[in-house]
Write a protein that holds these residues in place. Structure first.
Motif, PDB file in Angstrom:
ATOM      1  N   UNK A 180       2.813  -1.333  -1.625  1.00  0.00           N
ATOM      2  CA  UNK A 180       2.327  -1.906  -2.882  1.00  0.00           C
ATOM      3  C   UNK A 180       2.708  -3.377  -2.975  1.00  0.00           C
ATOM      4  N   UNK A 181       3.877  -3.712  -2.450  1.00  0.00           N
ATOM      5  CA  UNK A 181       4.340  -5.090  -2.509  1.00  0.00           C
ATOM      6  C   UNK A 181       3.474  -6.017  -1.682  1.00  0.00           C
ATOM      7  N   UNK A 182       2.840  -5.471  -0.645  1.00  0.00           N
ATOM      8  CA  UNK A 182       2.078  -6.320   0.274  1.00  0.00           C
ATOM      9  C   UNK A 182       0.625  -6.511  -0.161  1.00  0.00           C
ATOM     10  N   UNK A 183       0.212  -5.778  -1.199  1.00  0.00           N
ATOM     11  CA  UNK A 183      -1.178  -5.899  -1.645  1.00  0.00           C
ATOM     12  C   UNK A 183      -1.383  -7.241  -2.356  1.00  0.00           C
ATOM     13  N   UNK A 184      -2.457  -7.935  -2.018  1.00  0.00           N
ATOM     14  CA  UNK A 184      -2.759  -9.238  -2.631  1.00  0.00           C
ATOM     15  C   UNK A 184      -3.151  -9.040  -4.096  1.00  0.00           C
ATOM     16  N   UNK A 186      -6.728  -9.860  -5.569  1.00  0.00           N
ATOM     17  CA  UNK A 186      -7.830  -8.904  -5.468  1.00  0.00           C
ATOM     18  C   UNK A 186      -7.849  -7.970  -6.677  1.00  0.00           C
ATOM     19  N   UNK A 187      -6.650  -7.557  -7.092  1.00  0.00           N
ATOM     20  CA  UNK A 187      -6.572  -6.682  -8.268  1.00  0.00           C
ATOM     21  C   UNK A 187      -7.034  -7.423  -9.518  1.00  0.00           C
ATOM     22  N   UNK A 188      -6.572  -8.687  -9.634  1.00  0.00           N
ATOM     23  CA  UNK A 188      -6.966  -9.477 -10.812  1.00  0.00           C
ATOM     24  C   UNK A 188      -8.481  -9.660 -10.855  1.00  0.00           C
ATOM     25  N   UNK A 189      -9.035  -9.910  -9.672  1.00  0.00           N
ATOM     26  CA  UNK A 189     -10.489 -10.096  -9.604  1.00  0.00           C
ATOM     27  C   UNK A 189     -11.209  -8.839 -10.089  1.00  0.00           C
ATOM     28  N   UNK A 190     -10.727  -7.705  -9.615  1.00  0.00           N
ATOM     29  CA  UNK A 190     -11.334  -6.440 -10.003  1.00  0.00           C
ATOM     30  C   UNK A 190     -11.271  -6.262 -11.521  1.00  0.00           C
ATOM     31  N   UNK A 236      -8.823   0.209 -11.000  1.00  0.00           N
ATOM     32  CA  UNK A 236      -8.430  -0.816 -10.030  1.00  0.00           C
ATOM     33  C   UNK A 236      -7.347  -0.288  -9.101  1.00  0.00           C
ATOM     34  N   UNK A 237      -6.374   0.421  -9.725  1.00  0.00           N
ATOM     35  CA  UNK A 237      -5.296   1.005  -8.922  1.00  0.00           C
ATOM     36  C   UNK A 237      -5.870   1.969  -7.876  1.00  0.00           C
ATOM     37  N   UNK A 238      -6.814   2.812  -8.342  1.00  0.00           N
ATOM     38  CA  UNK A 238      -7.374   3.815  -7.430  1.00  0.00           C
ATOM     39  C   UNK A 238      -8.281   3.194  -6.370  1.00  0.00           C
ATOM     40  N   UNK A 257      -6.192   1.874  -1.667  1.00  0.00           N
ATOM     41  CA  UNK A 257      -6.745   1.716  -0.317  1.00  0.00           C
ATOM     42  C   UNK A 257      -6.050   0.616   0.488  1.00  0.00           C
ATOM     43  N   UNK A 258      -5.696  -0.485  -0.207  1.00  0.00           N
ATOM     44  CA  UNK A 258      -5.046  -1.581   0.518  1.00  0.00           C
ATOM     45  C   UNK A 258      -3.641  -1.193   0.977  1.00  0.00           C
ATOM     46  N   UNK A 259      -2.968  -0.364   0.170  1.00  0.00           N
ATOM     47  CA  UNK A 259      -1.605   0.036   0.532  1.00  0.00           C
ATOM     48  C   UNK A 259      -1.607   1.277   1.430  1.00  0.00           C
ATOM     49  N   UNK A 260      -2.783   1.856   1.629  1.00  0.00           N
ATOM     50  CA  UNK A 260      -2.871   3.170   2.287  1.00  0.00           C
ATOM     51  C   UNK A 260      -2.139   3.286   3.624  1.00  0.00           C
TER      52      UNK A 260
END
Lengths: 275, 277
Positions: free
Chosen positions: A165-169, A172-176, A186-188, A193-196
């Motif tokens: 989770x720490x490595x997710x940009x 991208x979440x803010x954009x979503x 957004x989390x789902x 997927x990015x942290x998967x």
């Protein structure tokens, strides 16, 4: 010392190779030390007949181990994911303490974990009276095996998921969210997927650790074939009564564990190491 | 100066660390060089002997200055396996003749050893008796949590023999043994683990030796005696192992265990039954 030598010092490479040689020797010593016992195990187990591998006691332990370790991993995923997310993203009072607490079972001797579980969930434990009021008695049950495995193995998932989770940009979440997607979606759809890869790697580590759990299980859940006797317990019992079956189970555990650790390396993104 | 990683210094550092680690224990031993070198006697003993043998070890050390007695306690079958796999020991004290016999077959000893003490079974329950176990008959109550040692561990085998004898008795009936075995919730690795499960109150009843009711646990467990006709007398043989590094000392230790004013007195204090002479 001649001018020539000053101008052209001996090539660094020669010096380097002596050090390199020592390094190689030391490195191979460790690799040998770590692999020799495993090789010896396999060499002893290979000539075993099928009946050692397929003995009912062996299969019972195998089945029980696979089921309990999978359930422990599922629990770790269910309750570990929110913890990992909060630890990775939010600041709250006592965060360092929670973080440390979650790591603690990884360094505690499993015997301590077993004793602690007895003190909490045992018949005379802190919650023992409450549990038995509801007709629940944990010690000596398969549920106790799962609890012991979760206690010891869940931290491996939380640590890895936290890194994931720490490595997710965050952009991208803010954009979503700017696009009007709810934060839960957004989390789902973005964060998970990015942290998967790291979540998956963490789950594999947890499964492997749960599969190998011994100390907490034998103290909290006891040792009964088919009910609480997982592979490591069957190996321990077999040592005195049925060495062949113990060898077969041991080799199985070595192979599965190696495969899992190897798979974790394959799924984890470059530059991020699983803690 | 270049700050590049220098493998030579790194290697020297590691070697230094290894040397230091290797030398450290020796340097602490230097003062002992003036006194006679300390001798260590290694004794492998059945778990049930833990308390009695620890006391014997202390007395033996007091009588033999410079001697240190190191114990390895465990299920007799586990100890025999360790010996077979190459564990170094001087003396082996087993809770049954079988394991000394197995050790003899494996070439670890030439003799069947000497019986130095006896023990008998007792049913133990937690002091608050959550399973309401008052008689041996109660062991067959449905849902009772019964713990015993694994088959192969001497006390586990004795427990099975006890149940067989009870099943053969009309008072209990043929179904008694199988019913009790259905109540087993855990097969423990040695007798002390059985006692621990009862002392913790996690199980309702278990079978241990009379000698296991030690001062440490006597307040936490109650006992139900097993009548002679069902009880098993566990005979404990002791042997000096063939490859004993300290064979002379080992013989002295065995003599001490057999001595009336030495080991025998201690064993009796720990509720063992004296060996018939």
């Amino acid at each position: 010392m001649s001018v020539h030598e000053l101008a052209f010092p001996r090539p660094v490479k020669a010096r380097f190779s002596v050090g390199r040689l020592i390094f190689l020797v030391l490195a191979s010593l460790l690799v040998l030390f770590l692999s020799l016992p495993l090789v010896a195990l396999v060499v002893r187990a290979l000539p075993l007949g099928l009946d050692a591998w397929l003995a009912p006691a062996t299969l019972d332990a195998l089945q029980l181990s696979l089921i309990t370790a999978s359930l422990a991993t599922l629990i770790a995923f269910g309750v570990g994911t929110p913890v990992a997310f909060l630890l990775a993203r939010e600041n709250f009072r006592g965060k360092k303490i929670v973080d440390t607490l979650i790591d603690l079972p990884m360094v505690l001797p499993p015997a301590v974990a077993g004793l602690a579980l007895l003190m909490a969930f045992g018949r005379r434990g802190l919650l023992g009276a409450t549990l038995s009021f509801f007709g629940i008695e944990l010690p000596f049950t398969t549920a106790a095996v799962i609890l012991a495995e979760t206690f010891v193995a869940a931290p491996f998932y939380v640590r890895s998921a936290k890194a994931g989770f720490g490595a997710v940009d965050r952009k991208l979440e803010q954009m979503s969210e700017l696009l009007g997607v709810s934060s839960f979606r957004t989390f789902l759809r973005v964060t998970l997927p990015l942290a998967a890869p790291l979540l998956f790697g963490g789950l594999l580590m947890t499964w492997a650790r749960a599969l190998g759990e011994f100390g907490a299980t034998i103290m909290f859940a006891g040792n009964f074939p088919g009910r609480t006797q997982t592979m490591p317990l069957a190996i321990y019992s077999g040592l005195e009564t049925n060495l062949d079956s113990a060898l077969a189970l041991a080799v199985f555990l070595v192979i599965v564990s190696f495969g899992i650790l190897f798979a974790v390396r394959a799924v984890s993104p470059k530059g991020i190491t699983l803690g | 100066m270049s700050r590049r990683f220098n493998p030579i210094f790194a290697s020297l550092f590691i070697f230094g660390a290894i040397l230091f680690a290797a030398c450290a224990p020796t340097s602490t031993a230097v003062p002992a060089l003036t006194a006679p070198a300390p001798r260590e006697l290694t004794v492998f003993a059945a778990a049930s002997l833990t308390d009695a043998f620890q006391e014997m070890g202390q007395q033996f050390e007091a009588n033999h200055p410079g001697v240190k007695v190191a114990f390895n306690f465990g299920a007799s079958n586990a100890l025999r396996t360790q010996l077979e796999q190459g564990a170094r020991a001087d003396v082996f004290a087993s809770a049954n003749k079988t394991e000394v016999e197995n050790a003899r077959k494996a070439g670890l000893t030439d003799t069947g050893g000497e019986i130095f003490t006896n023990n008998r079974l007792v049913v133990i329950v937690p002091s608050d008796n959550p399973g309401n176990v008052e008689t041996l008959q109660d062991l067959a109550k449905p849902g009772l949590k019964f713990v015993m040692a694994e088959k192969g561990v001497p006390v586990g085998t004795y427990t099975l023999q006890m149940l067989d004898k009870m099943s053969a008795d009309s008072e209990y009936g043929a179904e008694f043994g199988p019913t009790v075995l259905k109540n087993v919730v855990s097969q423990e690795q040695n007798v002390k683990a059985v006692v621990a499960k009862i002392a913790l109150g996690e199980a309702d009843a278990g079978v241990a030796y009379v000698s296991d009711v030690t001062p440490d646990v006597v307040s936490k467990i109650k006992t139900i005696p097993v009548p002679d006709q069902f009880n098993q007398i566990a005979s404990y043989p002791i042997v000096v192992l063939k490859d004993a590094p300290q064979s002379e000392l080992a013989k002295e230790f065995v003599a001490f265990v057999l001595a009336a004013d030495g080991g025998q007195a201690i064993l009796e204090r720990w509720n063992f039954i004296p060996a018939q002479k």
